[in-house]
Scaffold this motif. Structure first.
Motif, short mmCIF file in Angstrom:
data_model
loop_
_atom_site.label_atom_id
_atom_site.label_comp_id
_atom_site.label_asym_id
_atom_site.label_seq_id
_atom_site.Cartn_x
_atom_site.Cartn_y
_atom_site.Cartn_z
N GLY A 90 0.95 -1.29 -0.10
CA GLY A 90 0.07 0.06 -0.01
C GLY A 90 0.85 1.32 0.01
N GLY A 91 2.15 1.03 0.20
CA GLY A 91 3.12 2.41 0.16
C GLY A 91 3.23 3.07 -1.35
N ALA A 92 2.85 2.05 -2.14
CA ALA A 92 3.44 2.80 -3.56
C ALA A 92 2.40 3.76 -3.96
N SER A 93 2.86 4.81 -4.75
CA SER A 93 2.21 5.91 -5.23
C SER A 93 1.17 5.34 -6.31
N ILE A 149 -5.80 3.74 -13.40
CA ILE A 149 -5.72 5.15 -14.06
C ILE A 149 -6.48 5.88 -13.37
N ASP A 150 -7.41 5.55 -12.63
CA ASP A 150 -8.74 6.38 -11.92
C ASP A 150 -7.62 7.10 -10.58
N ASP A 151 -6.80 6.17 -10.05
CA ASP A 151 -6.08 6.75 -8.82
C ASP A 151 -4.95 7.58 -9.44
N LEU A 152 -4.70 7.33 -10.71
CA LEU A 152 -3.24 8.28 -11.30
C LEU A 152 -3.88 9.59 -11.55
N LEU A 153 -4.89 9.96 -12.17
CA LEU A 153 -5.65 11.08 -12.37
C LEU A 153 -6.32 11.86 -11.29
N GLY A 154 -6.77 11.22 -10.26
CA GLY A 154 -7.29 11.73 -9.04
C GLY A 154 -8.24 12.86 -9.28
N PRO A 155 -8.39 14.04 -8.76
CA PRO A 155 -9.31 14.99 -8.89
C PRO A 155 -9.62 15.26 -10.51
N ARG A 156 -8.38 14.98 -11.33
CA ARG A 156 -8.39 15.59 -12.62
C ARG A 156 -9.11 14.65 -13.52
N ARG A 157 -9.54 13.56 -12.89
CA ARG A 157 -10.20 12.39 -13.75
C ARG A 157 -11.55 12.92 -14.36
#
Length: 208
Positions: A90-93, A149-157
């Protein structure tokens, strides 16, 4: 003339001359090499040292055989990517997790026994009933990437960005089947390039 018993004995010997897994392995190789349409059951039978008719003791049809081979391919890459992600913990970004998945997917298609590569190359050319039977397992793997991808984009998604980015990443990785030469190309360099060009960022903790 041979007796009916001798004929039955010969057929039994042919049925036992290759295991189900040997047939699947050979089919994966042939599907990858020739494509779905140009792979015949007769050619497959020759590959494993059986009579063509004896294959039907293992598989009812070419479509059933393709469904199983291509299904193994999708499950194989999904398990490889999931295992690498689990190892990361869980520590990976989000960007690191995408990087891990890119390398795991690329490793699966360039270094596997042929099942995943056969799926990528053959799926669009299989009959509709084969594609329908593979839809659920393909969706399960796509869901892994959708989450990444959802986690990568975050609020920009937004829906289009997430879908197109997933398709772009997987499309770039899968296309390497057509051009990658291990004597000329580096899988690590290609993976890092995908990250820079498609993800638009250096991935912390990974070699570029």
């Amino acid at each position: 003339m041979p007796t009916q018993q001798k004929i039955r004995d010969t057929e039994a010997a042919n049925r036992g001359s290759a295991s189900r897994r040997e047939i699947l392995d050979a089919a994966a190789r042939l599907f990858l090499k020739n494509g779905y349409g140009d792979t015949s059951l007769r050619e497959l039978a020759n590959e494993v040292g059986m009579k063509a008719g004896s294959l039907y003791y293992h598989f009812a049809s070419k479509e059933q055989l393709a469904t199983e081979v291509l299904g193994i391919g999708v499950k194989g890459v999904a398990e490889a990517v999931s295992a690498r992600l689990d190892d990361a913990g869980g520590g990976a970004s989000p960007s690191q997790r995408v990087s891990i998945a890119i390398r795991a997917h690329l490793d699966a298609i360039l270094n596997d026994s042929g099942y995943t590569s056969a799926h990528i190359r053959c799926f669009p050319y299989t009959p509709a009933n084969v594609q329908a039977q593979l839809r659920a397992v393909r969706r399960d793997y796509e869901d892994i990437w959708t989450g990444l991808i959802d986690d990568l984009l975050g609020p920009r998604r937004n829906e289009d960005d997430a879908r197109y980015l997933r398709l772009a990443v997987l499309g770039a990785l899968n296309w390497s089947l057509e051009w990658f030469d291990p004597e000329r190309d580096s899988a690590e360099t290609f993976a890092a390039t995908v990250e820079r060009l498609i993800l638009g960022a250096e991935i912390p903790g990974q070699a570029g």
